[in-house]
Write an enzyme that holds these catalytic residues in place. Structure first.
Site, PDB file in Angstrom:
ATOM      1  N   CYS A  86       0.835  -1.198   0.000  1.00  0.00           N
ATOM      2  CA  CYS A  86       0.000   0.000   0.000  1.00  0.00           C
ATOM      3  C   CYS A  86       0.877   1.258   0.000  1.00  0.00           C
ATOM      4  O   CYS A  86       1.576   1.504  -0.968  1.00  0.00           O
ATOM      5  CB  CYS A  86      -0.968  -0.040   1.186  1.00  0.00           C
ATOM      6  SG  CYS A  86      -2.378   1.055   0.982  1.00  0.00           S
ATOM      7  N   HIS A 194      -3.332  -5.799   1.052  1.00  0.00           N
ATOM      8  CA  HIS A 194      -2.653  -5.979   2.343  1.00  0.00           C
ATOM      9  C   HIS A 194      -2.557  -7.450   2.752  1.00  0.00           C
ATOM     10  O   HIS A 194      -3.438  -7.936   3.478  1.00  0.00           O
ATOM     11  CB  HIS A 194      -3.419  -5.234   3.434  1.00  0.00           C
ATOM     12  CG  HIS A 194      -3.329  -3.751   3.336  1.00  0.00           C
ATOM     13  ND1 HIS A 194      -2.367  -3.023   3.989  1.00  0.00           N
ATOM     14  CD2 HIS A 194      -4.074  -2.851   2.647  1.00  0.00           C
ATOM     15  CE1 HIS A 194      -2.517  -1.736   3.726  1.00  0.00           C
ATOM     16  NE2 HIS A 194      -3.550  -1.603   2.903  1.00  0.00           N
ATOM     17  N   GLU A 196      -0.719  -8.635   4.982  1.00  0.00           N
ATOM     18  CA  GLU A 196      -0.522  -8.706   6.445  1.00  0.00           C
ATOM     19  C   GLU A 196      -1.851  -8.654   7.201  1.00  0.00           C
ATOM     20  O   GLU A 196      -1.906  -8.972   8.388  1.00  0.00           O
ATOM     21  CB  GLU A 196       0.432  -7.594   6.905  1.00  0.00           C
ATOM     22  CG  GLU A 196      -0.183  -6.208   7.080  1.00  0.00           C
ATOM     23  CD  GLU A 196      -0.420  -5.465   5.763  1.00  0.00           C
ATOM     24  OE1 GLU A 196      -0.208  -6.063   4.692  1.00  0.00           O
ATOM     25  OE2 GLU A 196      -0.835  -4.289   5.831  1.00  0.00           O
TER      26      GLU A 196
END
Lengths: 227, 83
Positions: A86, A194, A196
């Site tokens: 991002c 994302h 994560e």
């Protein structure tokens, strides 16, 4: 394996990244403030999402000229895995470690939801845990994720096989549905979605965990000798 | 001192979603003739008289102020600004 999550003023996905490595992957990880950072001892660099410097000037622009990026460039040249997610991707584009730039989303909205990504390459150090063509559920959260590059750069990306992830249903207007690319050497990956935030089923998807596992697997193959 | 006024816009041919939204709002508010709208940035920089403006501004824009992948810039200089 030791990971560094670089924290800039305005980063806000740094703890998610930390959690993914520490609890999802089970490896060593530090949150590293960008000022006076010493990255010498780290095996992988993670640039998290957020709004470094409040997105002033352009997303990622001011972070990209900070001193810590000089160190990251040197590490990247030496082959250290560098993952930018991002705002981290935006920073990598602004530094020139990856080609292209980010425009405002085509429909101008900040978008925050799950997207289906297609794994275009399963032969990188970041994606060896996936199958080519596999579809994974990874959340996006961005207002400027509309990947742009000129025709010559796009041809080059294709020729060098640098497109790693594409969107199944392009949410933001990105050229050729691009969601993530690597550098020519294959050790610097930038992506808007994302991974994560998708490391355990409890959170909706564990589709991102294999990325971190892939990096670890690569590192073990490179540096850990078994007798 | 010299005041440098720098204008940064998206390159022609690069889609400007912000400009498009502004244009549609203008057209919907009594300005139907607006044919194109581009939104850019304006930056003022004050430099000492002895500065090599052409060189300095070009370097600043290439390094930080503009992103040559998607943007282009132009500038004007006002001389004799009192500091």
């Amino acid at each position: 394996m030791k990971f560094a999550v670089i924290v800039f003023p305005g980063s806000n996905c740094d703890r998610d990244m930390y959690h993914a490595v520490k609890d999802g992957l089970g490896e060593e990880v530090d949150l590293v403030w960008y000022e006076n950072a010493n990255l010498a001892d780290y095996d992988a660099i993670l640039l998290p999402g957020g709004f470094s410097y409040g997105d002033y000037l352009r997303s990622g622009a001011i972070a990209s000229v900070s001193n810590v990026l000089n160190q990251i460039k040197i590490k990247a040249e030496a082959g250290t895995p560098v993952l930018g997610v991002c705002n981290g991707f935006q920073i990598l584009l602004e530094t020139g470690l990856l080609p292209g730039a980010m425009l405002r989303n085509e429909k101008l909205k900040f978008m925050c939801h799950y997207e289906t990504l297609v794994v275009e390459r399963a032969d990188t150090m970041f994606t060896s845990g996936y199958e080519k063509g596999q579809q994974i559920q990874i959340p996006i959260a961005h207002g400027e994720g509309n990947y742009y590059c000129d025709d010559a750069t796009l041809d080059e990306l294709k020729q060098n096989n640098q497109i790693v992830f594409t969107y199944k249903n392009n949410p933001n207007g990105s050229r050729d549905d691009i969601a993530g690319i690597v550098n020519k050497a294959g050790n610097v990956l930038g992506m808007m979605p994302h991974p994560e935030r998708a490391v355990e089923d409890l959170l909706g998807s564990s589709g991102g965990l294999a990325m971190f596992q892939s990096v670890l697997q690569h590192w073990r193959e490179m540096y850990v000798t078994t007798s | 001192m010299k005041k440098v006024k720098i204008f940064i816009t998206l390159k022609e041919g690069v889609l400007d979603p912000q400009g498009k939204a502004v244009q549609e709002a203008l057209q919907a508010n009594g300005f139907p003739d607006v044919a194109d709208t581009r939104v850019g940035k304006y930056i003022e920089i004050t430099l000492p008289n002895e500065a090599d403006v052409a060189l300095e501004v070009q370097r600043m824009c290439d390094k930080l102020l503009a992103n040559p992948v998607m943007e282009e810039y132009s500038y004007t200089v006002e001389e004799g600004i009192r500091s």
